[in-house]
Scaffold this motif. Sequence first.
Motif, PDB file in Angstrom:
ATOM      1  N   ASP A  50      -2.348 -10.732   0.827  1.00  0.00           N
ATOM      2  CA  ASP A  50      -2.128 -11.450  -0.437  1.00  0.00           C
ATOM      3  C   ASP A  50      -1.223 -10.701  -1.414  1.00  0.00           C
ATOM      4  OD1 ASP A  50      -3.630  -9.419  -1.538  1.00  0.00           O
ATOM      5  OD2 ASP A  50      -5.380 -10.645  -2.011  1.00  0.00           O
ATOM      6  N   SER A  51      -0.694  -9.541  -0.995  1.00  0.00           N
ATOM      7  CA  SER A  51       0.166  -8.757  -1.866  1.00  0.00           C
ATOM      8  C   SER A  51       1.454  -8.395  -1.127  1.00  0.00           C
ATOM      9  CB  SER A  51      -0.550  -7.475  -2.326  1.00  0.00           C
ATOM     10  OG  SER A  51       0.355  -6.583  -2.952  1.00  0.00           O
ATOM     11  N   TYR A  52       2.610  -8.718  -1.735  1.00  0.00           N
ATOM     12  CA  TYR A  52       3.888  -8.398  -1.101  1.00  0.00           C
ATOM     13  C   TYR A  52       4.046  -6.903  -0.887  1.00  0.00           C
ATOM     14  CZ  TYR A  52       5.429 -13.201  -1.828  1.00  0.00           C
ATOM     15  OH  TYR A  52       5.546 -14.569  -1.771  1.00  0.00           O
ATOM     16  N   LEU A  53       3.579  -6.112  -1.842  1.00  0.00           N
ATOM     17  CA  LEU A  53       3.706  -4.662  -1.736  1.00  0.00           C
ATOM     18  C   LEU A  53       2.888  -4.116  -0.565  1.00  0.00           C
ATOM     19  CD1 LEU A  53       4.799  -2.021  -2.909  1.00  0.00           C
ATOM     20  CD2 LEU A  53       2.785  -1.943  -4.408  1.00  0.00           C
ATOM     21  N   PHE A  54       1.642  -4.568  -0.440  1.00  0.00           N
ATOM     22  CA  PHE A  54       0.796  -4.106   0.656  1.00  0.00           C
ATOM     23  C   PHE A  54       1.300  -4.624   1.999  1.00  0.00           C
ATOM     24  CE2 PHE A  54      -2.026  -2.828  -2.642  1.00  0.00           C
ATOM     25  CZ  PHE A  54      -2.925  -1.942  -2.096  1.00  0.00           C
ATOM     26  N   THR A  55       1.812  -5.848   2.017  1.00  0.00           N
ATOM     27  CA  THR A  55       2.366  -6.391   3.259  1.00  0.00           C
ATOM     28  C   THR A  55       3.562  -5.564   3.722  1.00  0.00           C
ATOM     29  OG1 THR A  55       1.661  -8.623   2.622  1.00  0.00           O
ATOM     30  CG2 THR A  55       3.304  -8.437   4.371  1.00  0.00           C
ATOM     31  N   ALA A  56       4.453  -5.237   2.782  1.00  0.00           N
ATOM     32  CA  ALA A  56       5.626  -4.426   3.125  1.00  0.00           C
ATOM     33  C   ALA A  56       5.204  -3.043   3.618  1.00  0.00           C
ATOM     34  CB  ALA A  56       6.543  -4.301   1.907  1.00  0.00           C
ATOM     35  N   GLY A  57       4.213  -2.443   2.952  1.00  0.00           N
ATOM     36  CA  GLY A  57       3.728  -1.136   3.384  1.00  0.00           C
ATOM     37  C   GLY A  57       3.146  -1.180   4.785  1.00  0.00           C
ATOM     38  N   ALA A  58       2.354  -2.219   5.076  1.00  0.00           N
ATOM     39  CA  ALA A  58       1.777  -2.360   6.413  1.00  0.00           C
ATOM     40  C   ALA A  58       2.856  -2.565   7.465  1.00  0.00           C
ATOM     41  CB  ALA A  58       0.793  -3.528   6.425  1.00  0.00           C
ATOM     42  N   MET A  59       3.871  -3.346   7.135  1.00  0.00           N
ATOM     43  CA  MET A  59       4.961  -3.577   8.084  1.00  0.00           C
ATOM     44  C   MET A  59       5.704  -2.282   8.398  1.00  0.00           C
ATOM     45  SD  MET A  59       6.284  -7.241   6.526  1.00  0.00           S
ATOM     46  CE  MET A  59       7.676  -7.440   7.636  1.00  0.00           C
ATOM     47  N   VAL A  60       5.874  -1.441   7.400  1.00  0.00           N
ATOM     48  CA  VAL A  60       6.532  -0.147   7.623  1.00  0.00           C
ATOM     49  C   VAL A  60       5.668   0.740   8.512  1.00  0.00           C
ATOM     50  CG1 VAL A  60       7.296   1.992   6.500  1.00  0.00           C
ATOM     51  CG2 VAL A  60       7.885  -0.224   5.503  1.00  0.00           C
ATOM     52  N   LEU A  61       4.361   0.771   8.273  1.00  0.00           N
ATOM     53  CA  LEU A  61       3.461   1.583   9.097  1.00  0.00           C
ATOM     54  C   LEU A  61       3.476   1.110  10.548  1.00  0.00           C
ATOM     55  CD1 LEU A  61       0.337   2.092   6.794  1.00  0.00           C
ATOM     56  CD2 LEU A  61       2.030   3.802   7.475  1.00  0.00           C
ATOM     57  N   TRP A  62       3.443  -0.195  10.755  1.00  0.00           N
ATOM     58  CA  TRP A  62       3.482  -0.740  12.111  1.00  0.00           C
ATOM     59  C   TRP A  62       4.810  -0.384  12.782  1.00  0.00           C
ATOM     60  CZ3 TRP A  62      -0.782  -1.792   9.779  1.00  0.00           C
ATOM     61  CH2 TRP A  62      -1.842  -2.376  10.445  1.00  0.00           C
ATOM     62  N   LEU A  63       5.890  -0.395  12.010  1.00  0.00           N
ATOM     63  CA  LEU A  63       7.205  -0.051  12.553  1.00  0.00           C
ATOM     64  C   LEU A  63       7.259   1.420  12.959  1.00  0.00           C
ATOM     65  CD1 LEU A  63      10.147  -0.872  13.123  1.00  0.00           C
ATOM     66  CD2 LEU A  63      10.692  -0.265  10.760  1.00  0.00           C
ATOM     67  N   LEU A  64       6.693   2.294  12.144  1.00  0.00           N
ATOM     68  CA  LEU A  64       6.684   3.722  12.464  1.00  0.00           C
ATOM     69  C   LEU A  64       5.882   3.991  13.736  1.00  0.00           C
ATOM     70  CD1 LEU A  64       6.216   5.287   8.906  1.00  0.00           C
ATOM     71  CD2 LEU A  64       8.305   5.230  10.290  1.00  0.00           C
ATOM     72  N   TYR A  65       4.750   3.320  13.862  1.00  0.00           N
ATOM     73  CA  TYR A  65       3.960   3.494  15.084  1.00  0.00           C
ATOM     74  C   TYR A  65       4.715   2.960  16.301  1.00  0.00           C
ATOM     75  CZ  TYR A  65       0.078   3.318  18.371  1.00  0.00           C
ATOM     76  OH  TYR A  65      -0.722   3.489  19.477  1.00  0.00           O
TER      77      TYR A  65
END
Length: 365
Positions: A50-65
Amino acid sequence: MNGIIFKTIAARFYAINTGFFLVSFLLLFGLLNGKATMELHYYLMQRITDSYLFTAGAMVLWLLYLFKCLAFTLKEIKKPANSFLFAMQSMSNRPHLLLWLSSFLSTMAPMLLYGGITVFVGLSKGNYPLTLLFAFWQLALCLVSAKIAMSAINLPWKKPFIVIPELAAISKKNLYALLLHYSLSKRKRTFVGVKLLSVLILQAMVMANANEINKESVCVLIMFLVAAHSLLPYYYVRFIEEDMSFLRNLPIRSIKIFLLYLLTYSIIFIPELLFVILNSNHSLNYEVALALYAVAVAQTMLYTAIQYLPNMLPEKYTMIVFALFFASLLLLASFYLWTLFAAEMVLATIMFLVLHSRYERLQAV
């Protein structure tokens, strides 16, 4: 062929990265009690959807993994021992792509499991736009990775569009990281077992003292955990003095080996320190928590110094560990924690510096 890919890539990936997953598990699920951990992750899952900021952060973490998984896969493909993988060039594109997709689904499984639960939470809350975006992102990462691995097989002569470096969390070339690397590679089962035991016991402590944690019970528990960690000094000393015996032929002073042990134990006990601080409900102040941490490190250093005594057999070492465990319980009731730390650290330092330089001669008698 799917089973071969799994054994060659996914199974080896999890075997090599046991330490990485252990540290991640401790940080994500081992620092808070069960209820607080569930509430924290439920909150994070809600915010991701529900938050663009948290969604973007999660997408970056998934990308790093994903970078970690992809770098490992490409490295394994290039190994001469895995040259049989290039037989997949004879396959048609679709089954070839599906094989690599299943491989990345396997290596990405921890993140996909967490992400799948997050998507379920988001859909149940009606947060459709960001939830569907996050779900699509996970699928796209796996598909793109499968396509890159497929190209590495079909077009090995072609330079990849991007080069993904594999970053080692612990450098093998650093003397002071030697024992940490050994713990997470050669002794991973022992290390994982000891740390999981710590997590279970600490969680039981919080459940038994839901309202207020008693200082005395925490002290007894920490001494028990230190005794459980006595396996590590036993293996560490044998690794340094037997497998790495050539270190004695190098210009490395005893104080550096002492600091190697000290730094290793200081890092190893950090999860227990954080757990006590975060779950004490302000019943224990920071000074007491730090004192318990210091005593744990000092007593483990004492276990290490004891290993350098002449003719120190495993049975004798076990008896000394039990004796020190009960002696520590008695001393905790009558001594200030920092006094106990100072006494054990001074004794461990003197014993180590005296015995280390004479270790070979004493063992030969």
